[in-house]
Design a protein around this motif. Sequence first.
Motif, PDB file in Angstrom:
ATOM      1  N   TYR A 272      41.789  49.488  24.832  1.00 55.18           N
ATOM      2  CA  TYR A 272      40.919  48.953  26.186  1.00 55.18           C
ATOM      3  C   TYR A 272      40.856  47.719  26.143  1.00 55.18           C
ATOM      4  CZ  TYR A 272      37.696  53.004  25.563  1.00 55.18           C
ATOM      5  OH  TYR A 272      36.225  54.412  25.372  1.00 55.18           O
ATOM      6  N   LEU A 273      41.669  47.692  27.812  1.00 60.15           N
ATOM      7  CA  LEU A 273      42.224  45.922  27.862  1.00 60.15           C
ATOM      8  C   LEU A 273      40.781  44.925  28.597  1.00 60.15           C
ATOM      9  CD1 LEU A 273      44.864  46.870  30.614  1.00 60.15           C
ATOM     10  CD2 LEU A 273      45.011  46.020  28.400  1.00 60.15           C
ATOM     11  N   PHE A 274      40.657  44.362  27.966  1.00 64.23           N
ATOM     12  CA  PHE A 274      40.332  42.493  27.965  1.00 64.23           C
ATOM     13  C   PHE A 274      40.188  41.873  29.147  1.00 64.23           C
ATOM     14  CE2 PHE A 274      36.969  44.223  24.917  1.00 64.23           C
ATOM     15  CZ  PHE A 274      36.407  44.086  24.523  1.00 64.23           C
ATOM     16  N   LEU A 275      40.042  42.164  30.318  1.00 59.70           N
ATOM     17  CA  LEU A 275      40.269  41.664  31.801  1.00 59.70           C
ATOM     18  C   LEU A 275      39.812  40.076  32.149  1.00 59.70           C
ATOM     19  CD1 LEU A 275      41.646  44.656  33.444  1.00 59.70           C
ATOM     20  CD2 LEU A 275      42.752  42.926  32.173  1.00 59.70           C
ATOM     21  N   GLY A 276      40.094  39.196  32.422  1.00 64.91           N
ATOM     22  CA  GLY A 276      39.832  38.728  33.803  1.00 64.91           C
ATOM     23  C   GLY A 276      39.740  37.027  32.964  1.00 64.91           C
ATOM     24  N   LYS A 277      39.542  36.192  34.367  1.00 72.19           N
ATOM     25  CA  LYS A 277      40.115  34.638  33.717  1.00 72.19           C
ATOM     26  C   LYS A 277      39.399  34.255  32.117  1.00 72.19           C
ATOM     27  CE  LYS A 277      40.174  30.159  35.627  1.00 72.19           C
ATOM     28  NZ  LYS A 277      39.305  29.421  36.977  1.00 72.19           N
ATOM     29  N   ALA A 345      43.605  37.127  32.404  1.00 72.15           N
ATOM     30  CA  ALA A 345      44.005  37.439  33.384  1.00 72.15           C
ATOM     31  C   ALA A 345      45.347  37.695  34.348  1.00 72.15           C
ATOM     32  CB  ALA A 345      43.996  35.494  34.655  1.00 72.15           C
ATOM     33  N   ARG A 346      46.339  38.611  33.534  1.00 72.81           N
ATOM     34  CA  ARG A 346      47.075  38.877  34.221  1.00 72.81           C
ATOM     35  C   ARG A 346      47.193  39.665  35.376  1.00 72.81           C
ATOM     36  NH1 ARG A 346      48.083  39.537  28.253  1.00 72.81           N
ATOM     37  NH2 ARG A 346      50.109  38.505  27.645  1.00 72.81           N
ATOM     38  N   LEU A 347      46.716  41.280  35.286  1.00 78.54           N
ATOM     39  CA  LEU A 347      46.231  41.915  36.263  1.00 78.54           C
ATOM     40  C   LEU A 347      45.792  40.954  37.480  1.00 78.54           C
ATOM     41  CD1 LEU A 347      45.208  45.125  35.078  1.00 78.54           C
ATOM     42  CD2 LEU A 347      47.489  44.404  35.091  1.00 78.54           C
ATOM     43  N   GLN A 348      44.828  39.592  37.422  1.00 82.17           N
ATOM     44  CA  GLN A 348      45.332  39.043  39.389  1.00 82.17           C
ATOM     45  C   GLN A 348      46.063  37.565  39.086  1.00 82.17           C
ATOM     46  OE1 GLN A 348      41.798  39.115  36.397  1.00 82.17           O
ATOM     47  NE2 GLN A 348      41.170  36.718  36.842  1.00 82.17           N
ATOM     48  N   ASN A 349      47.192  37.745  38.733  1.00 74.85           N
ATOM     49  CA  ASN A 349      48.348  37.353  38.705  1.00 74.85           C
ATOM     50  C   ASN A 349      48.102  35.251  38.289  1.00 74.85           C
ATOM     51  OD1 ASN A 349      50.400  35.801  39.384  1.00 74.85           O
ATOM     52  ND2 ASN A 349      49.990  35.222  41.422  1.00 74.85           N
ATOM     53  N   GLY A 351      45.187  33.934  38.249  1.00 77.30           N
ATOM     54  CA  GLY A 351      44.207  33.283  38.926  1.00 77.30           C
ATOM     55  C   GLY A 351      42.678  33.950  38.979  1.00 77.30           C
ATOM     56  N   GLU A 352      41.475  33.180  39.803  1.00 77.30           N
ATOM     57  CA  GLU A 352      40.050  33.698  39.843  1.00 77.30           C
ATOM     58  C   GLU A 352      40.307  35.611  39.497  1.00 77.30           C
ATOM     59  OE1 GLU A 352      38.251  31.641  39.471  1.00 77.30           O
ATOM     60  OE2 GLU A 352      39.649  30.249  39.287  1.00 77.30           O
ATOM     61  N   ASP A 353      39.386  35.883  39.241  1.00 77.01           N
ATOM     62  CA  ASP A 353      38.631  37.399  38.679  1.00 77.01           C
ATOM     63  C   ASP A 353      38.474  37.612  40.258  1.00 77.01           C
ATOM     64  OD1 ASP A 353      36.338  36.697  36.184  1.00 77.01           O
ATOM     65  OD2 ASP A 353      38.553  36.904  36.327  1.00 77.01           O
ATOM     66  N   THR A 354      38.940  38.775  40.489  1.00 76.16           N
ATOM     67  CA  THR A 354      39.283  40.132  41.360  1.00 76.16           C
ATOM     68  C   THR A 354      38.594  40.534  41.540  1.00 76.16           C
ATOM     69  OG1 THR A 354      40.349  41.318  41.265  1.00 76.16           O
ATOM     70  CG2 THR A 354      41.411  39.036  42.189  1.00 76.16           C
ATOM     71  N   PRO A 355      37.642  41.028  42.958  1.00 80.94           N
ATOM     72  CA  PRO A 355      36.466  42.233  42.941  1.00 80.94           C
ATOM     73  C   PRO A 355      37.402  43.300  42.515  1.00 80.94           C
ATOM     74  CG  PRO A 355      36.976  41.596  45.404  1.00 80.94           C
ATOM     75  CD  PRO A 355      37.768  40.492  44.278  1.00 80.94           C
ATOM     76  N   GLU A 356      38.159  44.103  41.723  1.00 78.92           N
ATOM     77  CA  GLU A 356      38.902  45.209  41.446  1.00 78.92           C
ATOM     78  C   GLU A 356      38.745  44.931  40.503  1.00 78.92           C
ATOM     79  OE1 GLU A 356      40.156  44.626  45.652  1.00 78.92           O
ATOM     80  OE2 GLU A 356      40.637  42.822  43.902  1.00 78.92           O
ATOM     81  N   ILE A 357      39.028  43.610  39.794  1.00 79.04           N
ATOM     82  CA  ILE A 357      38.695  43.490  38.515  1.00 79.04           C
ATOM     83  C   ILE A 357      37.551  43.795  37.781  1.00 79.04           C
ATOM     84  CG2 ILE A 357      39.050  41.732  36.468  1.00 79.04           C
ATOM     85  CD1 ILE A 357      41.956  43.063  37.265  1.00 79.04           C
ATOM     86  N   LEU A 358      36.372  42.545  38.251  1.00 75.15           N
ATOM     87  CA  LEU A 358      35.161  43.281  38.620  1.00 75.15           C
ATOM     88  C   LEU A 358      34.532  44.570  38.282  1.00 75.15           C
ATOM     89  CD1 LEU A 358      33.923  39.947  40.047  1.00 75.15           C
ATOM     90  CD2 LEU A 358      34.377  40.261  37.731  1.00 75.15           C
ATOM     91  N   ALA A 359      35.537  45.346  39.240  1.00 74.53           N
ATOM     92  CA  ALA A 359      34.500  46.891  39.975  1.00 74.53           C
ATOM     93  C   ALA A 359      35.410  47.184  38.439  1.00 74.53           C
ATOM     94  CB  ALA A 359      35.355  47.191  41.038  1.00 74.53           C
ATOM     95  N   LYS A 360      36.883  47.450  37.904  1.00 78.64           N
ATOM     96  CA  LYS A 360      37.112  47.886  37.027  1.00 78.64           C
ATOM     97  C   LYS A 360      36.541  48.144  35.482  1.00 78.64           C
ATOM     98  CE  LYS A 360      41.160  47.666  37.851  1.00 78.64           C
ATOM     99  NZ  LYS A 360      42.839  47.985  37.759  1.00 78.64           N
TER     100      LYS A 360
END
Length: 393
Positions: A272-277, A345-349, A351-360
Amino acid sequence: MRIKARCILRTVVLCGSFTAILFTWYWLMNSRAADALFVELAESTDRMNQLRPKATPDLFTVAKNHTEESVVYTEEQSSPHAPTKQLSLDYEKQTEEPLARRGPPQHCESWCRRGAGVVGSQPPYFLTAVLEVRIYYVDLAKLTTREMYQWLQYLRYAGVEHVYVYDEYRFQNESQLSALEGFIEEGYVTYTDWHDVAWTNGNRIEAHAKTQESAYKHCLSHYAKDSMWQTAIDIDEYPFSVTDTEQNFMRRFVEDFSSKNPHASQITMQNYLFLGKPLNDTLHPLLASRVWRRTKTPANALVKPIYKPEDVKTAGVHRNVMKSGSSSSIKAPDEGLRMNHYWGARLQNWGEDTPEILAKTTEDLTVRPIVEAVLDCEACLPEKNMLRVSRWN
């Protein structure tokens, strides 16, 4: 008179000369000038106070601001955008000041000095871990020596009795030997210098995955008989149980699961990945509390194994080939034991959180009791603020 007082004030502040001071003293002898000067000072202070922000939002709320949830302020405020809706998960803001140095609470002794002659200080062990790691200053994930300390203490809490660390530093100043000295002396860590296997003249000898595999193979060939069960994970990977957050939860799960599945020689934890800034690391020093949005389902098939070392035929990064065949490898139920993988924040380069990251992802703070327990027992460590201050060796 007010105008003259203002001129005096500016002259003193801007010039600061002896002449200006004498001039000021002369005017202060006139009570009307003095009164005007003090009025001017009071009004200046009022103007400065009006410019100050009335409140500071808590950090979990700031992190969620992009989701169009209303922000919760911690003090009374008069913002034209005054929020009215509170977060569904109320995560308390920790103090910016590190905890005062003190002895560990009594309840910590059963786990936080594991390896120091208290619990599981000598083999054979029931449960160990192996780590192949490089810690370096320009790592975008900002996984420093501090995060390694946090990971080690977390594993102590989880019930891991010993950790084999393979240090693949590229340059000598990256070596973690001195940083791990306390853990080595306590008997909790066995350190292996893996530099010459991974690098030659500053160039990587083989792909990182191969370097990991070679470390795992070395650990099996030298220490397999010292462990009944072992896990091979990274410092951003945390075994976690949704249903059990008490100390020794990982050991308890393996004991129970293996007794119900006696033919099992490998248990796989879902990823389970934990993602985001990440949140501010002063207020949330532990990596496990800094990244708090989790994928809603396992992110991929890249599981991590818990295995019987003596049953491994060929070591692998994500699963081993077992002597007894694939039927002996069983997936752990997600609620029983999963892997919290703090990618940030790997999957958002970065940077800031993206709609795609928030959706998943979905917010998940279920690790909080363990975070609090680890911080509550940080006085077990030989140095102050080892879990709080970034360092690289």
